[in-house]
Enzyme design. Structure first.
Site, PDB file in Angstrom:
ATOM      1  N   HIS A   1      34.010  41.295  36.970  1.00 10.79           N
ATOM      2  CA  HIS A   1      33.790  42.780  37.001  1.00 10.79           C
ATOM      3  C   HIS A   1      34.834  43.538  36.429  1.00 10.79           C
ATOM      4  O   HIS A   1      36.007  43.231  36.323  1.00 10.79           O
ATOM      5  CB  HIS A   1      33.476  43.161  38.423  1.00 10.79           C
ATOM      6  CG  HIS A   1      34.992  42.687  39.276  1.00 10.79           C
ATOM      7  ND1 HIS A   1      35.116  41.561  39.760  1.00 10.79           N
ATOM      8  CD2 HIS A   1      35.992  43.494  39.630  1.00 10.79           C
ATOM      9  CE1 HIS A   1      36.380  41.461  40.294  1.00 10.79           C
ATOM     10  NE2 HIS A   1      36.875  42.922  40.280  1.00 10.79           N
TER      11      HIS A   1
ATOM     12  N   LYS B   1      35.890  52.500  46.771  1.00  9.84           N
ATOM     13  CA  LYS B   1      37.095  53.209  47.002  1.00  9.84           C
ATOM     14  C   LYS B   1      36.718  54.715  46.809  1.00  9.84           C
ATOM     15  O   LYS B   1      37.402  55.763  47.176  1.00  9.84           O
ATOM     16  CB  LYS B   1      38.187  52.822  45.987  1.00  9.84           C
ATOM     17  CG  LYS B   1      38.734  51.346  46.207  1.00  9.84           C
ATOM     18  CD  LYS B   1      40.019  51.235  45.564  1.00  9.84           C
ATOM     19  CE  LYS B   1      40.659  49.945  45.574  1.00  9.84           C
ATOM     20  NZ  LYS B   1      40.066  49.204  44.269  1.00  9.84           N
TER      21      LYS B   1
ATOM     22  N   ASP C   1      32.561  52.232  42.747  1.00 10.28           N
ATOM     23  CA  ASP C   1      33.259  51.342  43.587  1.00 10.28           C
ATOM     24  C   ASP C   1      33.432  51.858  45.053  1.00 10.28           C
ATOM     25  O   ASP C   1      33.344  53.185  45.285  1.00 10.28           O
ATOM     26  CB  ASP C   1      34.772  51.451  42.744  1.00 10.28           C
ATOM     27  CG  ASP C   1      35.636  50.391  43.505  1.00 10.28           C
ATOM     28  OD1 ASP C   1      35.791  49.230  42.823  1.00 10.28           O
ATOM     29  OD2 ASP C   1      36.047  50.335  44.763  1.00 10.28           O
TER      30      ASP C   1
ATOM     31  N   PRO D   1      42.003  38.977  40.222  1.00  6.19           N
ATOM     32  CA  PRO D   1      41.274  39.738  40.989  1.00  6.19           C
ATOM     33  C   PRO D   1      41.387  39.116  42.463  1.00  6.19           C
ATOM     34  O   PRO D   1      41.819  38.077  42.665  1.00  6.19           O
ATOM     35  CB  PRO D   1      39.784  39.493  40.312  1.00  6.19           C
ATOM     36  CG  PRO D   1      39.746  38.225  39.744  1.00  6.19           C
ATOM     37  CD  PRO D   1      41.453  37.743  39.683  1.00  6.19           C
ATOM     38  N   SER D   2      40.450  40.174  43.422  1.00  2.00           N
ATOM     39  CA  SER D   2      40.387  39.671  44.715  1.00  2.00           C
ATOM     40  C   SER D   2      38.869  38.823  44.680  1.00  2.00           C
ATOM     41  O   SER D   2      39.015  38.046  45.595  1.00  2.00           O
ATOM     42  CB  SER D   2      40.386  40.702  45.679  1.00  2.00           C
ATOM     43  OG  SER D   2      41.495  41.561  45.623  1.00  2.00           O
ATOM     44  N   TYR D   3      37.942  39.188  43.782  1.00  2.00           N
ATOM     45  CA  TYR D   3      36.746  38.725  44.106  1.00  2.00           C
ATOM     46  C   TYR D   3      36.495  38.074  42.716  1.00  2.00           C
ATOM     47  O   TYR D   3      36.656  38.540  41.606  1.00  2.00           O
ATOM     48  CB  TYR D   3      35.853  39.621  44.370  1.00  2.00           C
ATOM     49  CG  TYR D   3      36.202  40.486  45.732  1.00  2.00           C
ATOM     50  CD1 TYR D   3      35.704  39.880  46.816  1.00  2.00           C
ATOM     51  CD2 TYR D   3      36.713  41.506  45.399  1.00  2.00           C
ATOM     52  CE1 TYR D   3      36.242  40.367  47.874  1.00  2.00           C
ATOM     53  CE2 TYR D   3      37.130  42.315  46.714  1.00  2.00           C
ATOM     54  CZ  TYR D   3      36.687  41.935  47.770  1.00  2.00           C
ATOM     55  OH  TYR D   3      37.137  42.591  48.879  1.00  2.00           O
TER      56      TYR D   3
ATOM     57  N   GLU E   1      23.176  48.697  48.300  1.00  2.00           N
ATOM     58  CA  GLU E   1      23.586  49.470  47.296  1.00  2.00           C
ATOM     59  C   GLU E   1      22.689  49.941  46.390  1.00  2.00           C
ATOM     60  O   GLU E   1      23.452  50.317  45.218  1.00  2.00           O
ATOM     61  CB  GLU E   1      25.047  49.341  46.876  1.00  2.00           C
ATOM     62  CG  GLU E   1      26.055  48.955  48.075  1.00  2.00           C
ATOM     63  CD  GLU E   1      27.585  48.769  47.401  1.00  2.00           C
ATOM     64  OE1 GLU E   1      28.227  49.746  46.619  1.00  2.00           O
ATOM     65  OE2 GLU E   1      28.393  47.756  47.628  1.00  2.00           O
TER      66      GLU E   1
HETATM   67  P1  M7G Z   1      39.326  43.208  42.186  1.00  2.00           P
HETATM   68  O1  M7G Z   1      39.985  43.465  41.108  1.00  2.00           O
HETATM   69  O2  M7G Z   1      38.581  42.032  42.581  1.00  2.00           O
HETATM   70  O3  M7G Z   1      40.097  43.351  43.382  1.00  2.00           O
HETATM   71  O4  M7G Z   1      38.205  44.332  42.428  1.00  2.00           O
HETATM   72  P2  M7G Z   1      40.910  44.672  44.460  1.00  2.00           P
HETATM   73  O5  M7G Z   1      40.074  44.883  45.456  1.00  2.00           O
HETATM   74  O6  M7G Z   1      42.150  43.856  45.004  1.00  2.00           O
HETATM   75  O7  M7G Z   1      41.110  45.834  43.431  1.00  2.00           O
HETATM   76  C1  M7G Z   1      37.094  44.427  43.345  1.00  2.00           C
HETATM   77  C2  M7G Z   1      36.849  46.002  43.498  1.00  2.00           C
HETATM   78  O8  M7G Z   1      35.271  45.763  44.200  1.00  2.00           O
HETATM   79  C3  M7G Z   1      37.642  46.834  44.178  1.00  2.00           C
HETATM   80  O9  M7G Z   1      37.898  47.980  43.322  1.00  2.00           O
HETATM   81  C4  M7G Z   1      36.961  47.043  45.446  1.00  2.00           C
HETATM   82  O10 M7G Z   1      37.358  48.284  46.000  1.00  2.00           O
HETATM   83  C5  M7G Z   1      35.422  46.940  45.139  1.00  2.00           C
HETATM   84  N1  M7G Z   1      34.748  46.656  46.162  1.00  2.00           N
HETATM   85  C6  M7G Z   1      35.007  45.723  47.113  1.00  2.00           C
HETATM   86  N2  M7G Z   1      33.833  45.249  48.048  1.00  2.00           N
HETATM   87  C7  M7G Z   1      33.825  44.536  49.024  1.00  2.00           C
HETATM   88  C8  M7G Z   1      32.960  46.380  47.685  1.00  2.00           C
HETATM   89  C9  M7G Z   1      31.571  46.683  48.012  1.00  2.00           C
HETATM   90  O11 M7G Z   1      31.272  45.967  48.965  1.00  2.00           O
HETATM   91  N3  M7G Z   1      30.888  47.545  47.432  1.00  2.00           N
HETATM   92  C10 M7G Z   1      31.575  48.377  46.336  1.00  2.00           C
HETATM   93  N4  M7G Z   1      30.833  49.186  45.543  1.00  2.00           N
HETATM   94  N5  M7G Z   1      32.674  47.988  45.775  1.00  2.00           N
HETATM   95  C11 M7G Z   1      33.347  46.992  46.471  1.00  2.00           C
END
Ligand code: M7G
Length: 465
Positions: free
Chosen positions: A405, A335, A333, A399-401, A313
């Site tokens: 962020h 999304k 993102d 968060p999920s990750y 990316e």
């Molecule tokens: P979060 O608050 O950890 O969890 O946000 P959520 O997914 O439950 O909202 C992580 C954010 O990273 C989310 O808005 C995801 O859409 C975005 N995201 C996740 N992945 C795996 C990727 C990725 O591979 N690339 C990008 N650009 N965004 C991602």
């Protein structure tokens, strides 16, 4: 749409070539045959004059214009993706890769028109009241007493309200009689039950999937082409109202496909519809329940490291501050398909790798957070001409990750996860840490957990729920 000419993905991969000609959907409406013959486009002569309102979240657009010299309001709505056509969508569509990172990739998917309908509702001739009804306007809550009703509301609606001719047409069987599901003819107690014209009766519930298919918002810049280049099937007509299913050429009616492969069980769970419960987490709960759980169980953040290390990316990065302590990367993102600003969604990822979440933040991190807020806002203003007053900038907890962020979304866009039980405005976080350096280390935090989330079981086992 000033600056959506954001770098588009160059690595276009055409897969899934359409192998079959698109099927024609049979008309189920006699009016259709009589008035529209064989798929002629009743909207091709529609001259739009103004977009009254639109919604990126609902995928709708309300347009005012002229149809055969008459005032008309046309509503275009993308319809939900149906389970029964999924298999055909997967085999008969073309895909363009937008981005790939670790197990995640996103595509724009062009499905054959008959698998990807748009619902068109036409009001012609439309009165001024119809135009007003669909214009985006501020709302105010009114308190109406019984006395107000008699002296203000009733006289007003007697003079001003919409014609209910279409209701009498239904009751008198002059229109939509074939759509009636049930009737009790009693003159005092009776009623007629039939589908509202908002519903085209084709959809089942939304689907759980690890391949996520999402219809994209309807863009104003392709409206004229949609009106001229689509085929329409009349669904019902009554008084000045008619609804159609509109089949647009695939390139005007994209679907966004997000693929997670190989997906873990956690990915499957994340997207399954499940009941949620609000959890209250004390500082002590965090240490004894949450922290041990996320250390064992959380999603891999390999995709985050790929971004920071420019292994994936990198061409999508909008702004970077490379400072090891204060720096971050700002990029779309996954999304957001970057084709319209209405659902703008970017993310700032910190270069520091040891901040898991909001819980770890102390006043020590204020320079980092202030830097993200200020430089993130500046970059977005520069690239998209979107001022800070139009942005929602927040962190998720949980968060999920678990790598710090920050989410940047357009204020008018109700992004998933932007509700109060999960989103914490970055500006508030900064204020809270200024007032109390250990605010997030010490206070109780609330967040929703899904019924099948392992963390919820841990809270239950600990007697905390
Ligand atoms: P979060 O608050 O950890 O969890 O946000 P959520 O997914 O439950 O909202 C992580 C954010 O990273 C989310 O808005 C995801 O859409 C975005 N995201 C996740 N992945 C795996 C990727 C990725 O591979 N690339 C990008 N650009 N965004 C991602």
């Amino acid at each position: 749409m000033a600056d959506v000419s954001v770098k588009r993905q160059q690595d276009l991969e055409a897969t899934n070539e359409l192998s079959q000609p698109t099927k024609k959907v049979k008309s189920d409406c006699e009016n259709d045959r009589a008035e529209n013959g064989n798929d002629t486009n009743a909207l091709s002569g529609f001259q739009s004059t103004a977009v009254l309102s639109d919604s990126a979240r609902e995928k709708t657009i309300y347009v005012h214009g002229k149809l055969a010299d008459q005032n008309a309001v046309v509503i275009l709505e993308k319809t939900p993706i149906r389970e029964d056509v999924l298999a055909e969508i997967f085999t008969a569509s073309t895909l363009k890769l937008q981005m790939r990172n670790d197990i995640y990739s996103t595509y724009s998917l062009h499905a054959p028109p008959h698998l990807n309908e748009i619902k068109a509702t036409v009001m012609c001739p439309a009165t001024e009241k119809h135009v007003k009804k669909y214009q985006r306007k501020e709302s105010f809550l009114v308190e109406e007493t019984a006395q107000d009703y008699e002296s203000i509301t009733l006289p007003y609606i007697k003079k001003q309200s919409f014609s209910v001719q279409w209701v009498y047409n239904i009751l008198d069987k002059k229109a939509e009689s074939e759509r009636i599901l049930f009737e009790d003819p009693h003159p005092k107690l009776g009623f007629v039950l039939l589908p509202d014209f908002k519903w085209d009766q084709k959809q089942l519930a939304d689907q759980n999937a690890v391949v996520i298919l999402e219809k994209t918002p309807i863009r104003e810049d392709v409206l004229a082409e949609i009106f001229t280049a689509s085929t329409l099937k009349l669904q019902m007509r009554n008084d000045i109202y008619s609804t159609y299913s509109l089949h647009a050429p695939p390139h005007l009616n994209e679907i966004k496909a997000t693929v997670m492969c190989p997906a873990t069980e956690k990915h499957v769970k994340k997207y399954q519809r499940k009941e949620s419960f609000l959890v209250e987490e004390t500082a002590q709960d965090y240490e004894s329940i949450t922290l041990p759980y996320i250390k064992k169980q959380s999603f891999s953040v390999q995709w985050v490291y790929n971004i920071l290390d420019k292994k994936a990316e990198s061409e999508r990065i909008l702004f970077e501050d490379p400072h090891p302590k204060l720096g971050f990367v700002l990029l779309p993102d996954f999304k957001w398909d970057q084709k319209q600003l209405d659902d703008l969604y970017l993310m700032a990822i910190t270069h520091q790798r040891d901040i898991k979440s909001l819980r770890d933040l102390t006043s020590q991190h204020l320079p980092l957070l202030e830097n993200i807020l200020q430089k993130g806002q500046e970059a977005i203003l520069k690239h998209y001409s979107l001022p800070a007053s139009k942005m929602r900038i927040y962190l998720h907890y949980q968060p999920s990750y678990y790598h710090l962020h920050v989410h940047f979304t357009k204020l008018d866009f109700e992004a998933p996860g932007c509700r109060v039980e999960r989103a914490h405005l970055l500006a508030d976080v900064i204020q809270n840490l200024r007032s109390d350096p250990n605010y997030y280390k010490t206070r109780n935090l609330y967040f929703p957990l899904r019924a099948d989330d392992g963390l919820l079981s841990q809270f239950k086992e600990a007697g905390r729920l």
